[in-house]
Design a protein around this motif. Sequence first.
Motif, PDB file in Angstrom:
ATOM      1  N   PRO A   1      -4.639  65.489  64.905  1.00  0.00           N
ATOM      2  CA  PRO A   1      -4.806  64.873  63.587  1.00  0.00           C
ATOM      3  C   PRO A   1      -5.944  63.851  63.552  1.00  0.00           C
ATOM      4  CG  PRO A   1      -2.641  64.319  64.533  1.00  0.00           C
ATOM      5  CD  PRO A   1      -3.413  65.073  65.574  1.00  0.00           C
ATOM      6  N   GLU A   2      -6.452  63.598  62.359  1.00  0.00           N
ATOM      7  CA  GLU A   2      -7.482  62.566  62.160  1.00  0.00           C
ATOM      8  C   GLU A   2      -6.974  61.223  62.716  1.00  0.00           C
ATOM      9  OE1 GLU A   2      -8.407  61.994  58.024  1.00  0.00           O
ATOM     10  OE2 GLU A   2      -9.354  60.069  58.451  1.00  0.00           O
ATOM     11  N   GLY A   3      -7.874  60.456  63.315  1.00  0.00           N
ATOM     12  CA  GLY A   3      -7.512  59.115  63.785  1.00  0.00           C
ATOM     13  C   GLY A   3      -6.853  59.108  65.160  1.00  0.00           C
ATOM     14  N   THR A   4      -6.866  60.262  65.871  1.00  0.00           N
ATOM     15  CA  THR A   4      -6.258  60.289  67.206  1.00  0.00           C
ATOM     16  C   THR A   4      -7.262  59.812  68.253  1.00  0.00           C
ATOM     17  OG1 THR A   4      -5.035  62.250  66.528  1.00  0.00           O
ATOM     18  CG2 THR A   4      -5.107  61.808  68.902  1.00  0.00           C
ATOM     19  N   MET A   5      -6.786  58.995  69.171  1.00  0.00           N
ATOM     20  CA  MET A   5      -7.645  58.568  70.292  1.00  0.00           C
ATOM     21  C   MET A   5      -7.669  59.696  71.322  1.00  0.00           C
ATOM     22  SD  MET A   5      -9.187  55.739  71.490  1.00  0.00           S
ATOM     23  CE  MET A   5      -8.362  54.149  71.465  1.00  0.00           C
ATOM     24  N   VAL A   6      -8.884  60.200  71.606  1.00  0.00           N
ATOM     25  CA  VAL A   6      -9.001  61.328  72.537  1.00  0.00           C
ATOM     26  C   VAL A   6      -9.723  60.853  73.788  1.00  0.00           C
ATOM     27  CG1 VAL A   6      -9.904  63.668  72.820  1.00  0.00           C
ATOM     28  CG2 VAL A   6      -9.244  62.861  70.560  1.00  0.00           C
ATOM     29  N   MET A   7      -9.193  61.215  74.952  1.00  0.00           N
ATOM     30  CA  MET A   7      -9.860  60.858  76.212  1.00  0.00           C
ATOM     31  C   MET A   7     -10.486  62.108  76.800  1.00  0.00           C
ATOM     32  SD  MET A   7      -7.349  58.440  78.292  1.00  0.00           S
ATOM     33  CE  MET A   7      -7.062  56.758  77.845  1.00  0.00           C
ATOM     34  N   ILE A   8     -11.785  62.061  77.062  1.00  0.00           N
ATOM     35  CA  ILE A   8     -12.452  63.226  77.648  1.00  0.00           C
ATOM     36  C   ILE A   8     -12.654  62.942  79.133  1.00  0.00           C
ATOM     37  CG2 ILE A   8     -14.526  64.677  77.550  1.00  0.00           C
ATOM     38  CD1 ILE A   8     -14.640  63.237  74.575  1.00  0.00           C
ATOM     39  N   ASN A   9     -12.123  63.817  79.979  1.00  0.00           N
ATOM     40  CA  ASN A   9     -12.162  63.581  81.426  1.00  0.00           C
ATOM     41  C   ASN A   9     -13.500  64.088  82.000  1.00  0.00           C
ATOM     42  OD1 ASN A   9     -11.762  63.469  84.169  1.00  0.00           O
ATOM     43  ND2 ASN A   9      -9.613  64.115  84.053  1.00  0.00           N
TER      44      ASN A   9
ATOM     45  N   PRO B   1     -15.170  57.498  84.615  1.00  0.00           N
ATOM     46  CA  PRO B   1     -14.665  58.877  84.586  1.00  0.00           C
ATOM     47  C   PRO B   1     -14.212  59.405  83.222  1.00  0.00           C
ATOM     48  CG  PRO B   1     -13.013  57.394  85.475  1.00  0.00           C
ATOM     49  CD  PRO B   1     -14.212  56.559  85.212  1.00  0.00           C
ATOM     50  N   VAL B   2     -14.036  58.517  82.250  1.00  0.00           N
ATOM     51  CA  VAL B   2     -13.586  59.036  80.941  1.00  0.00           C
ATOM     52  C   VAL B   2     -14.454  58.521  79.801  1.00  0.00           C
ATOM     53  CG1 VAL B   2     -11.129  59.391  81.462  1.00  0.00           C
ATOM     54  CG2 VAL B   2     -11.901  57.176  80.644  1.00  0.00           C
ATOM     55  N   SER B   3     -14.468  59.320  78.743  1.00  0.00           N
ATOM     56  CA  SER B   3     -15.150  58.928  77.524  1.00  0.00           C
ATOM     57  C   SER B   3     -14.076  58.902  76.434  1.00  0.00           C
ATOM     58  CB  SER B   3     -16.225  59.971  77.238  1.00  0.00           C
ATOM     59  OG  SER B   3     -16.703  59.848  75.942  1.00  0.00           O
ATOM     60  N   LEU B   4     -14.110  57.889  75.596  1.00  0.00           N
ATOM     61  CA  LEU B   4     -13.075  57.762  74.556  1.00  0.00           C
ATOM     62  C   LEU B   4     -13.672  58.035  73.176  1.00  0.00           C
ATOM     63  CD1 LEU B   4     -11.392  54.417  75.646  1.00  0.00           C
ATOM     64  CD2 LEU B   4     -10.539  56.732  76.002  1.00  0.00           C
ATOM     65  N   ARG B   5     -12.948  58.752  72.360  1.00  0.00           N
ATOM     66  CA  ARG B   5     -13.374  58.988  70.981  1.00  0.00           C
ATOM     67  C   ARG B   5     -12.148  58.952  70.077  1.00  0.00           C
ATOM     68  NH1 ARG B   5     -17.460  58.538  73.283  1.00  0.00           N
ATOM     69  NH2 ARG B   5     -19.346  59.786  73.222  1.00  0.00           N
ATOM     70  N   LYS B   6     -12.378  58.656  68.779  1.00  0.00           N
ATOM     71  CA  LYS B   6     -11.307  58.741  67.790  1.00  0.00           C
ATOM     72  C   LYS B   6     -11.707  59.846  66.825  1.00  0.00           C
ATOM     73  CE  LYS B   6      -8.454  55.230  65.743  1.00  0.00           C
ATOM     74  NZ  LYS B   6      -8.388  53.856  65.322  1.00  0.00           N
ATOM     75  N   THR B   7     -10.818  60.798  66.575  1.00  0.00           N
ATOM     76  CA  THR B   7     -11.193  61.915  65.699  1.00  0.00           C
ATOM     77  C   THR B   7     -11.380  61.411  64.257  1.00  0.00           C
ATOM     78  OG1 THR B   7      -8.855  62.409  65.469  1.00  0.00           O
ATOM     79  CG2 THR B   7     -10.061  63.734  67.035  1.00  0.00           C
ATOM     80  N   SER B   8     -12.460  61.879  63.622  1.00  0.00           N
ATOM     81  CA  SER B   8     -12.720  61.413  62.257  1.00  0.00           C
ATOM     82  C   SER B   8     -12.123  62.372  61.219  1.00  0.00           C
ATOM     83  CB  SER B   8     -14.232  61.253  62.034  1.00  0.00           C
ATOM     84  OG  SER B   8     -14.874  62.451  62.373  1.00  0.00           O
ATOM     85  N   GLU B   9     -11.622  63.520  61.696  1.00  0.00           N
ATOM     86  CA  GLU B   9     -10.926  64.443  60.782  1.00  0.00           C
ATOM     87  C   GLU B   9      -9.952  65.301  61.594  1.00  0.00           C
ATOM     88  OE1 GLU B   9     -14.019  68.068  60.421  1.00  0.00           O
ATOM     89  OE2 GLU B   9     -14.703  66.192  59.477  1.00  0.00           O
ATOM     90  N   ASP B  10      -9.083  66.040  60.926  1.00  0.00           N
ATOM     91  CA  ASP B  10      -8.160  66.929  61.648  1.00  0.00           C
ATOM     92  C   ASP B  10      -8.980  68.005  62.346  1.00  0.00           C
ATOM     93  OD1 ASP B  10      -6.218  65.501  60.389  1.00  0.00           O
ATOM     94  OD2 ASP B  10      -5.635  67.074  58.976  1.00  0.00           O
ATOM     95  N   VAL B  11      -8.655  68.289  63.617  1.00  0.00           N
ATOM     96  CA  VAL B  11      -9.357  69.386  64.310  1.00  0.00           C
ATOM     97  C   VAL B  11      -8.364  70.240  65.085  1.00  0.00           C
ATOM     98  CG1 VAL B  11     -11.666  68.432  64.696  1.00  0.00           C
ATOM     99  CG2 VAL B  11      -9.858  67.852  66.263  1.00  0.00           C
ATOM    100  N   LYS B  12      -8.761  71.498  65.306  1.00  0.00           N
ATOM    101  CA  LYS B  12      -7.978  72.379  66.168  1.00  0.00           C
ATOM    102  C   LYS B  12      -8.832  72.626  67.395  1.00  0.00           C
ATOM    103  CE  LYS B  12      -5.023  76.414  65.593  1.00  0.00           C
ATOM    104  NZ  LYS B  12      -3.745  75.792  65.296  1.00  0.00           N
ATOM    105  N   LEU B  13      -8.303  72.337  68.581  1.00  0.00           N
ATOM    106  CA  LEU B  13      -9.112  72.468  69.797  1.00  0.00           C
ATOM    107  C   LEU B  13      -8.247  73.073  70.889  1.00  0.00           C
ATOM    108  CD1 LEU B  13     -12.020  71.631  70.733  1.00  0.00           C
ATOM    109  CD2 LEU B  13     -10.980  69.573  71.681  1.00  0.00           C
ATOM    110  N   GLY B  14      -8.720  74.203  71.457  1.00  0.00           N
ATOM    111  CA  GLY B  14      -7.984  74.853  72.542  1.00  0.00           C
ATOM    112  C   GLY B  14      -6.551  75.151  72.155  1.00  0.00           C
ATOM    113  N   GLY B  15      -6.314  75.467  70.885  1.00  0.00           N
ATOM    114  CA  GLY B  15      -4.962  75.808  70.436  1.00  0.00           C
ATOM    115  C   GLY B  15      -4.121  74.597  70.039  1.00  0.00           C
ATOM    116  N   PHE B  16      -4.681  73.386  70.187  1.00  0.00           N
ATOM    117  CA  PHE B  16      -3.924  72.176  69.812  1.00  0.00           C
ATOM    118  C   PHE B  16      -4.401  71.649  68.462  1.00  0.00           C
ATOM    119  CE2 PHE B  16      -3.742  72.265  74.430  1.00  0.00           C
ATOM    120  CZ  PHE B  16      -2.389  72.007  74.664  1.00  0.00           C
ATOM    121  N   ASP B  17      -3.458  71.176  67.648  1.00  0.00           N
ATOM    122  CA  ASP B  17      -3.818  70.513  66.394  1.00  0.00           C
ATOM    123  C   ASP B  17      -3.940  69.020  66.670  1.00  0.00           C
ATOM    124  OD1 ASP B  17      -3.833  72.685  64.537  1.00  0.00           O
ATOM    125  OD2 ASP B  17      -1.652  72.796  64.817  1.00  0.00           O
TER     126      ASP B  17
END
Length: 322
Positions: free
Chosen positions: A211-219, A193-209
């Motif tokens: 930071p680079e190196g954050t573990m992101v879970m995509i549902n 059910p989830v996909s995991l990624r680590k951000t390779s740079e700072d991003v702004k997504l849906g109004g959220f900042d």
Amino acid sequence: MSDGVSNGEKNFVPLLRRAVDILAQFCFQDSFPILGWVDALTGFDSKVRKVSREVNDFLDTVIDDHKKRVVVVAEDDSHDGSDHVERQADIVDILLRVQKERELEFNFTDANIKATLLDMFAGGTDTIATTLEWVMSELVRHPTIMKKAQEEVRRIVLMGSERKSGIDEADISRMEYLKCVVKETLRLHAPAPVSLRKTSEDVKLGGFDIPEGTMVMINLWAVMRDPEIWEQPESFVPERFLAEPLDFKGQTGKFVPFGAGRRLCPGMTLALVEVELVAANLLCWFDWELPEGVVDLDMSEINSVVIRRETPLSLVPVLNSE
Ligand code: HEM
């Protein structure tokens, strides 16, 4: 295989499930790396070490056992029938041959072989078994869809110029409706059910900042039930894929059972062949009924790395007499 491996094989499935289930557990290191030391206090670290050691020992036994066998093996059915061929090569034999004959540009070590085997077994056992359980669960709950899928499969396999005794990939490629049933099952019951990624740079997504190196879970599960992008998202409607033939590569960001992008599931093609072939066989040769006394199938899920049925599926097969 030696007795050691045969005995180990019996225990490998529960061991693998334990290993995979640990991946789904919360740990501080992943979510709050600064508090990673808490994992040692909760006993999480030692549980991970124990199960890793057991998996590693099992795979060592499998590899040693294969290295010891002095047999001539065939990798396909094309041998000449001579007595030298004792059995077909399995995946471990093939990986060992690749290692021995230095077929790769890098040094292919035993550790690489173990990692490859673990990826295949951890990624490719529960996911496929679970998908098949959900396919059959949805079909039994939707008899009209079951009938339509069975009619397609039986028309292709049993009603050609020559009645067949088995189903091959060429048959499967013509089973358009069955493929939609599998897609719709994977949409509603994405086993991973989830996909995991680590951000390779700072991003702004849906109004959220972020930071680079954050573990992101995509549902992925939520994406495929999102009422903003799917009509009747909670209903089982295979026909939606006849109208909109989305593929499995996930590029639209809408239908993503195998993830998307460069880290898309590498076992996708194998998984689809296995699920479609087994489902086609189940539908061709049998009719399926709920056990006596069961009127409505319980569809509760267990949330882990793989979303499984809470109660294992139990159905009654009736031999197709056509
Ligand atoms: C119905 C069956 C399967 C489903 C639904 C499934 C789904 C997925 C998903 C959603 C991911 C994450 C992809 C991403 O993050 O973009 C993944 C990764 C992976 N899958 Fe599968 N999978 C299935 C079968 C298999 C099989 C048969 C194998 C191997 C034989 C396999 C091996 C892997 C591996 C090794 C990864 C990690 C890839 C990486 O991190 O680069 N999977 N799978």
